[in-house]
Design a protein around this motif. Sequence first.
Motif, PDB file in Angstrom:
ATOM      1  N   ARG A 104      16.555 -39.199 -30.308  1.00 40.75           N
ATOM      2  CA  ARG A 104      17.806 -39.785 -29.808  1.00 40.75           C
ATOM      3  C   ARG A 104      18.872 -38.733 -29.553  1.00 40.75           C
ATOM      4  O   ARG A 104      20.071 -38.977 -29.746  1.00 40.75           O
ATOM      5  N   LEU A 105      18.461 -37.554 -29.102  1.00 38.85           N
ATOM      6  CA  LEU A 105      19.433 -36.523 -28.764  1.00 38.85           C
ATOM      7  C   LEU A 105      19.960 -36.768 -27.351  1.00 38.85           C
ATOM      8  O   LEU A 105      19.245 -37.269 -26.485  1.00 38.85           O
ATOM      9  N   ALA A 106      21.210 -36.391 -27.136  1.00 36.42           N
ATOM     10  CA  ALA A 106      21.859 -36.638 -25.847  1.00 36.42           C
ATOM     11  C   ALA A 106      22.624 -35.398 -25.411  1.00 36.42           C
ATOM     12  O   ALA A 106      22.638 -34.372 -26.098  1.00 36.42           O
ATOM     13  N   CYS A 107      23.256 -35.488 -24.251  1.00 38.77           N
ATOM     14  CA  CYS A 107      24.026 -34.360 -23.722  1.00 38.77           C
ATOM     15  C   CYS A 107      25.078 -33.908 -24.731  1.00 38.77           C
ATOM     16  O   CYS A 107      25.789 -34.731 -25.319  1.00 38.77           O
ATOM     17  N   GLY A 108      25.164 -32.610 -24.931  1.00 36.05           N
ATOM     18  CA  GLY A 108      26.111 -32.049 -25.887  1.00 36.05           C
ATOM     19  C   GLY A 108      25.519 -31.791 -27.254  1.00 36.05           C
ATOM     20  O   GLY A 108      26.105 -31.043 -28.045  1.00 36.05           O
ATOM     21  N   ASP A 109      24.353 -32.379 -27.541  1.00 35.56           N
ATOM     22  CA  ASP A 109      23.707 -32.149 -28.831  1.00 35.56           C
ATOM     23  C   ASP A 109      23.021 -30.791 -28.841  1.00 35.56           C
ATOM     24  O   ASP A 109      22.710 -30.210 -27.806  1.00 35.56           O
ATOM     25  N   THR A 110      22.760 -30.300 -30.063  1.00 34.20           N
ATOM     26  CA  THR A 110      22.188 -28.972 -30.252  1.00 34.20           C
ATOM     27  C   THR A 110      20.749 -29.067 -30.739  1.00 34.20           C
ATOM     28  O   THR A 110      20.415 -29.922 -31.562  1.00 34.20           O
ATOM     29  N   LEU A 111      19.908 -28.199 -30.224  1.00 28.59           N
ATOM     30  CA  LEU A 111      18.539 -28.060 -30.713  1.00 28.59           C
ATOM     31  C   LEU A 111      18.155 -26.586 -30.643  1.00 28.59           C
ATOM     32  O   LEU A 111      18.888 -25.762 -30.091  1.00 28.59           O
ATOM     33  N   HIS A 112      17.001 -26.262 -31.240  1.00 30.01           N
ATOM     34  CA  HIS A 112      16.530 -24.883 -31.251  1.00 30.01           C
ATOM     35  C   HIS A 112      15.150 -24.803 -30.597  1.00 30.01           C
ATOM     36  O   HIS A 112      14.341 -25.711 -30.730  1.00 30.01           O
ATOM     37  N   ILE A 113      14.928 -23.702 -29.909  1.00 29.10           N
ATOM     38  CA  ILE A 113      13.653 -23.457 -29.241  1.00 29.10           C
ATOM     39  C   ILE A 113      13.164 -22.067 -29.623  1.00 29.10           C
ATOM     40  O   ILE A 113      13.938 -21.108 -29.621  1.00 29.10           O
ATOM     41  N   THR A 114      11.882 -21.962 -29.941  1.00 25.49           N
ATOM     42  CA  THR A 114      11.281 -20.664 -30.202  1.00 25.49           C
ATOM     43  C   THR A 114      10.189 -20.397 -29.183  1.00 25.49           C
ATOM     44  O   THR A 114       9.525 -21.324 -28.704  1.00 25.49           O
ATOM     45  N   ASP A 115      10.015 -19.133 -28.873  1.00 24.39           N
ATOM     46  CA  ASP A 115       8.938 -18.744 -27.962  1.00 24.39           C
ATOM     47  C   ASP A 115       7.667 -18.390 -28.723  1.00 24.39           C
ATOM     48  O   ASP A 115       6.662 -18.022 -28.105  1.00 24.39           O
ATOM     49  N   GLY A 116       7.715 -18.475 -30.052  1.00 20.92           N
ATOM     50  CA  GLY A 116       6.552 -18.135 -30.863  1.00 20.92           C
ATOM     51  C   GLY A 116       6.353 -16.654 -31.067  1.00 20.92           C
ATOM     52  O   GLY A 116       5.404 -16.235 -31.733  1.00 20.92           O
ATOM     53  N   ARG A 117       7.246 -15.837 -30.521  1.00 16.89           N
ATOM     54  CA  ARG A 117       7.145 -14.387 -30.649  1.00 16.89           C
ATOM     55  C   ARG A 117       8.336 -13.791 -31.384  1.00 16.89           C
ATOM     56  O   ARG A 117       8.611 -12.597 -31.283  1.00 16.89           O
ATOM     57  N   GLY A 118       9.079 -14.645 -32.094  1.00 15.18           N
ATOM     58  CA  GLY A 118      10.175 -14.162 -32.930  1.00 15.18           C
ATOM     59  C   GLY A 118      11.559 -14.496 -32.451  1.00 15.18           C
ATOM     60  O   GLY A 118      12.527 -14.332 -33.200  1.00 15.18           O
ATOM     61  N   ASP A 119      11.704 -14.966 -31.217  1.00 12.74           N
ATOM     62  CA  ASP A 119      13.034 -15.314 -30.690  1.00 12.74           C
ATOM     63  C   ASP A 119      13.338 -16.779 -31.005  1.00 12.74           C
ATOM     64  O   ASP A 119      12.536 -17.666 -30.698  1.00 12.74           O
ATOM     65  N   LEU A 120      14.509 -17.009 -31.582  1.00  9.72           N
ATOM     66  CA  LEU A 120      14.969 -18.367 -31.872  1.00  9.72           C
ATOM     67  C   LEU A 120      16.226 -18.621 -31.054  1.00  9.72           C
ATOM     68  O   LEU A 120      17.253 -17.970 -31.250  1.00  9.72           O
ATOM     69  N   HIS A 121      16.149 -19.570 -30.125  1.00 12.38           N
ATOM     70  CA  HIS A 121      17.256 -19.864 -29.216  1.00 12.38           C
ATOM     71  C   HIS A 121      17.982 -21.123 -29.679  1.00 12.38           C
ATOM     72  O   HIS A 121      17.353 -22.172 -29.866  1.00 12.38           O
ATOM     73  N   CYS A 122      19.284 -21.011 -29.824  1.00 11.84           N
ATOM     74  CA  CYS A 122      20.125 -22.180 -30.082  1.00 11.84           C
ATOM     75  C   CYS A 122      20.576 -22.720 -28.733  1.00 11.84           C
ATOM     76  O   CYS A 122      21.189 -21.994 -27.945  1.00 11.84           O
ATOM     77  N   CYS A 123      20.290 -23.985 -28.481  1.00 11.33           N
ATOM     78  CA  CYS A 123      20.512 -24.547 -27.146  1.00 11.33           C
ATOM     79  C   CYS A 123      21.353 -25.816 -27.202  1.00 11.33           C
ATOM     80  O   CYS A 123      21.378 -26.517 -28.223  1.00 11.33           O
ATOM     81  N   GLU A 124      22.007 -26.098 -26.086  1.00 13.75           N
ATOM     82  CA  GLU A 124      22.785 -27.322 -25.921  1.00 13.75           C
ATOM     83  C   GLU A 124      22.192 -28.128 -24.770  1.00 13.75           C
ATOM     84  O   GLU A 124      21.883 -27.580 -23.708  1.00 13.75           O
ATOM     85  N   ILE A 125      22.038 -29.419 -24.987  1.00 10.96           N
ATOM     86  CA  ILE A 125      21.468 -30.278 -23.959  1.00 10.96           C
ATOM     87  C   ILE A 125      22.495 -30.511 -22.854  1.00 10.96           C
ATOM     88  O   ILE A 125      23.625 -30.928 -23.125  1.00 10.96           O
ATOM     89  N   VAL A 126      22.080 -30.244 -21.624  1.00 12.67           N
ATOM     90  CA  VAL A 126      22.972 -30.470 -20.482  1.00 12.67           C
ATOM     91  C   VAL A 126      22.468 -31.606 -19.603  1.00 12.67           C
ATOM     92  O   VAL A 126      23.222 -32.123 -18.770  1.00 12.67           O
ATOM     93  N   ASP A 127      21.217 -31.989 -19.757  1.00 12.48           N
ATOM     94  CA  ASP A 127      20.656 -33.121 -19.011  1.00 12.48           C
ATOM     95  C   ASP A 127      19.641 -33.805 -19.907  1.00 12.48           C
ATOM     96  O   ASP A 127      18.594 -33.240 -20.220  1.00 12.48           O
ATOM     97  N   ASP A 128      19.972 -35.039 -20.337  1.00 13.21           N
ATOM     98  CA  ASP A 128      19.115 -35.735 -21.296  1.00 13.21           C
ATOM     99  C   ASP A 128      18.118 -36.674 -20.607  1.00 13.21           C
ATOM    100  O   ASP A 128      17.856 -37.778 -21.074  1.00 13.21           O
ATOM    101  N   ASN A 129      17.560 -36.209 -19.530  1.00 14.87           N
ATOM    102  CA  ASN A 129      16.523 -36.986 -18.842  1.00 14.87           C
ATOM    103  C   ASN A 129      15.268 -37.019 -19.724  1.00 14.87           C
ATOM    104  O   ASN A 129      14.778 -35.971 -20.147  1.00 14.87           O
ATOM    105  N   PRO A 130      14.732 -38.202 -20.039  1.00 10.63           N
ATOM    106  CA  PRO A 130      13.589 -38.283 -20.950  1.00 10.63           C
ATOM    107  C   PRO A 130      12.300 -37.689 -20.389  1.00 10.63           C
ATOM    108  O   PRO A 130      11.330 -37.540 -21.135  1.00 10.63           O
TER     109      PRO A 130
END
Length: 318
Positions: A104-130
């Motif tokens: 139930r995350l929407a625009c403006g919410d925060t999540l994290h993404i990793t590439d599996g190689r050590g980088d951890l990206h903090c991201c903000e949702i700009v388009d909550d298209n399912p």
Amino acid sequence: MIFLYFLLNFAARGPGAERCLRKDNHLYRLCNPERPRAGLRLRANPLRVRKTMRTNPLSATDDPPPTAQQDRTTAMQLFYAPDITPPLHTLSEEESKHCVRVLRLACGDTLHITDGRGDLHCCEIVDDNPRRCTVRVVSTQHQFEKLPYALTMACAPTKNAERFEWFLEKATEIGVEAILPLETEHSERRVFKAERSEKIITAALKQSLKAYRPRLAPLTPFAEAVMRPFDGRKFIAHCAPAASPEGKRYLAETLRPGENALIMIGPEGDFSPAEIELARENGFEEITLGQQRLRTETAAVVATTMVSVVNSLTHRND
């Protein structure tokens, strides 16, 4: 007289008492409403509960209930995207559905993404298209929780596939750089489903909030795995008597912190004498994991844990 007594009680209590009697078929509740029978659970009036919650929202706790935005940002939601390229990234359809529909995350919410190689990206949702959720990378942590050692676990898949999958999950949670499935002389499983195993590793990566994803090699013959070059110490754990004059060494005592390690764990029938000798000729050290006799998948998890503990204790002392 008894019949008249019950009739008067029905009249006094109205139709609600009749419904109660019809529903529970128990006269004790009708005659003794203030004394519930032991083991009998009386239902609370939902209207009364809702009214209490509306009039006194702080009756259950002194702290105000968290807002929806606080609920979303309290827990770290980690996604895996090996192809992420800042600043914008679109999640896959499966991940988008999980993000928008399940979490139930929407625009403006925060999540994290990793590439599996050590980088951890903090991201903000700009388009909550399912179907194609798009995020913007706000910040990036490089080498997030990088381990001070590199561990490769070479383990023969078990006859019961679920047991080996359990090892994959736990090894990912504890920390391992690579997993090498072995095909040995006594192997009882010679078909390895890599696609399903990859999904299990990815799920464990996200659940344990790690930024380094273990590499999973294809099923490899024992002789080929033994002769591969490796930059670090090589160990083989087996149940047979020691073949070397030095004897078997306890892994937790012989391993030094910060060392790269390759550990081989045999199948249910253990390694054959010829395989043990071949490993010794290629620089493998014979080790033991203790006096207990362990299953293949248990031994692999114990070895992974020992390496982690040896390095963790030294790191704390420093």
